[in-house]
Scaffold this motif. Structure first.
Motif, PDB file in Angstrom:
ATOM      1  N   VAL A 165       0.966  -1.108  -0.072  1.00 21.99           N
ATOM      2  CA  VAL A 165      -0.366  -0.318   0.502  1.00 21.99           C
ATOM      3  C   VAL A 165       1.061   1.091  -0.482  1.00 21.99           C
ATOM      4  CG1 VAL A 165      -1.903  -0.535   1.084  1.00 21.99           C
ATOM      5  CG2 VAL A 165       0.234   0.077   2.656  1.00 21.99           C
ATOM      6  N   LEU A 166       1.865   1.454   0.004  1.00 20.04           N
ATOM      7  CA  LEU A 166       2.530   1.862  -0.153  1.00 20.04           C
ATOM      8  C   LEU A 166       4.481   2.274  -1.043  1.00 20.04           C
ATOM      9  CD1 LEU A 166       3.235   3.121   3.948  1.00 20.04           C
ATOM     10  CD2 LEU A 166       1.861   4.145   2.486  1.00 20.04           C
ATOM     11  N   PRO A 167       3.454   1.812  -2.166  1.00 24.10           N
ATOM     12  CA  PRO A 167       5.041   1.783  -3.222  1.00 24.10           C
ATOM     13  C   PRO A 167       6.218   2.731  -3.188  1.00 24.10           C
ATOM     14  CG  PRO A 167       2.666   2.155  -3.960  1.00 24.10           C
ATOM     15  CD  PRO A 167       2.731   1.843  -2.578  1.00 24.10           C
ATOM     16  N   GLY A 168       7.306   2.541  -2.999  1.00 18.48           N
ATOM     17  CA  GLY A 168       8.455   3.750  -2.985  1.00 18.48           C
ATOM     18  C   GLY A 168       8.519   4.423  -1.930  1.00 18.48           C
ATOM     19  N   VAL A 169       7.748   3.312  -1.099  1.00 18.99           N
ATOM     20  CA  VAL A 169       7.750   4.383   0.603  1.00 18.99           C
ATOM     21  C   VAL A 169       9.484   4.060   1.174  1.00 18.99           C
ATOM     22  CG1 VAL A 169       7.373   2.247   2.134  1.00 18.99           C
ATOM     23  CG2 VAL A 169       7.688   4.078   3.016  1.00 18.99           C
ATOM     24  N   GLU A 170      10.117   4.974   1.877  1.00 17.01           N
ATOM     25  CA  GLU A 170      12.072   5.111   2.362  1.00 17.01           C
ATOM     26  C   GLU A 170      11.439   3.856   3.442  1.00 17.01           C
ATOM     27  OE1 GLU A 170      14.208   6.549   0.665  1.00 17.01           O
ATOM     28  OE2 GLU A 170      15.703   5.508   1.992  1.00 17.01           O
ATOM     29  N   GLU A 197      19.321   9.125   7.825  1.00 18.92           N
ATOM     30  CA  GLU A 197      19.833   9.217   6.567  1.00 18.92           C
ATOM     31  C   GLU A 197      18.618   9.557   5.733  1.00 18.92           C
ATOM     32  OE1 GLU A 197      22.943   7.243   6.041  1.00 18.92           O
ATOM     33  OE2 GLU A 197      24.086   8.452   7.396  1.00 18.92           O
ATOM     34  N   GLY A 198      17.872   7.980   6.486  1.00 17.54           N
ATOM     35  CA  GLY A 198      16.167   7.597   5.703  1.00 17.54           C
ATOM     36  C   GLY A 198      15.418   8.966   5.580  1.00 17.54           C
ATOM     37  N   THR A 199      15.274   9.186   6.830  1.00 13.52           N
ATOM     38  CA  THR A 199      14.609  10.623   6.680  1.00 13.52           C
ATOM     39  C   THR A 199      14.892  11.522   5.524  1.00 13.52           C
ATOM     40  OG1 THR A 199      13.946   9.508   8.995  1.00 13.52           O
ATOM     41  CG2 THR A 199      13.442  12.252   8.098  1.00 13.52           C
ATOM     42  N   VAL A 200      16.322  12.172   6.212  1.00 11.72           N
ATOM     43  CA  VAL A 200      16.424  13.190   5.034  1.00 11.72           C
ATOM     44  C   VAL A 200      16.353  12.826   3.612  1.00 11.72           C
ATOM     45  CG1 VAL A 200      18.412  14.040   4.163  1.00 11.72           C
ATOM     46  CG2 VAL A 200      18.573  13.784   6.343  1.00 11.72           C
TER      47      VAL A 200
END
Ligand SMILES: [Zn+2]
Length: 275
Positions: A165-170, A197-200
């Motif tokens: 349901v969240l394609p492309g989510v980090e 880093e993932g958040t940035v």
């Protein structure tokens, strides 16, 4: 940029046992590990240009963080009986939602401390045939408000279960579950660095990500542990029995569907405790 963070606890690096996430001698350790991961996400958000960050404490009694040690750039929503539960505080105008410390879904592979909201009542939740964890269920609210879910952190199964349901989510995998009560974790300092880093990274590509697209129809298929629970659930608005142990939870939109699901949780909790 306004950033919303919903933090759970079971998916934090180093956490493998209920004793670490419930009040008791081991709880202080769990709280410290959680606090550091949440602060790392806030650091990342601020580095990416966030001007406002709201942390919604979403675990247990929902007051797991020492407010005075939370990153000074963030507001803190804590305490119980929040109408939007794990998504309380989200509203249109937020540009991103981050899910930190999330865990695997009940009904899926062995994932550390896996469950879906209520471990004594719910045995699986699906959406269009996909097993949903809390990230997918909570995405209904983000979808309704048009807010992208930019990041999910937790174990490897949490990351996989978020993708349908969240394609492309980090996704940031901070531990690899070995069983429901064992995991091989990154060092907490490394986990925090990866979350920051993932958040940035995630907040730099919000444009391509977009808000989750869920429904219509708005329908969660919920398996319950006993027929008693399924029967009781039918008293909730938007809930229909589909088999002995299964109900369909529906709503006019994602928000209503989520709220009906939350009400089902509250109603069944009373019976579930006595099973
Ligand atoms: Zn939790």
């Amino acid at each position: 940029m306004r950033v919303f963070i919903s933090c759970d606890m079971e998916g934090v690096a180093g956490i493998v046992d209920w004793e670490q996430v419930r009040p008791g001698p081991e709880y202080e350790l769990g709280r410290r590990l959680l606090l550091n991961e949440v602060n790392a996400a806030i650091d990342g958000a601020v580095r990416a240009g966030a001007t406002e960050v709201l942390v919604n404490d979403s675990h247990g009694a929902m007051q797991n963080l020492p407010p005075d040690q939370l990153h000074a750039e963030a507001g803190y929503c804590s305490g119980r009986h929040k109408p939007l539960y794990m998504m309380e505080g989200l509203e249109p105008g937020f540009e991103a939602a981050l899910f930190v410390g999330y865990h695997g879904a009940v009904g899926g592979p062995s994932s550390t401390l896996s469950h879906t909201y209520n471990p004594s009542a719910v045995t699986a939740v699906t959406w269009e045939g996909h097993l949903l964890g809390e990230s997918g269920i909570n995405a209904l609210v983000a979808s309704h408000f048009g807010v992208p879910v930019a990041l999910v952190s937790g174990d490897q199964h949490t990351a996989e279960q978020a993708r349908p349901v969240l394609p492309g989510v980090e996704t940031v995998v901070v531990k690899r579950s070995v069983s429901r009560l064992a995991a091989s974790s990154l060092h907490p300092a490394v986990a925090c660095r990866l979350i920051e880093e993932g958040t940035v990274r995630a907040l730099a590509r919000l444009g391509e990500l977009g808000a989750p697209r869920m429904g219509p129809p708005y329908q969660l298929r919920v398996q319950l542990r006993t027929a008693d629970l399924a029967e009781m659930a039918t008293g909730v608005r938007g809930v229909e029995r589909s088999s002995e142990l299964e109900v369909l939870v529906e709503g006019a939109d994602g928000l209503e569907t989520y709220r009906n699901f939350v009400t089902l949780l509250h109603v069944t909790r009373i019976v579930a405790q006595e099973i």
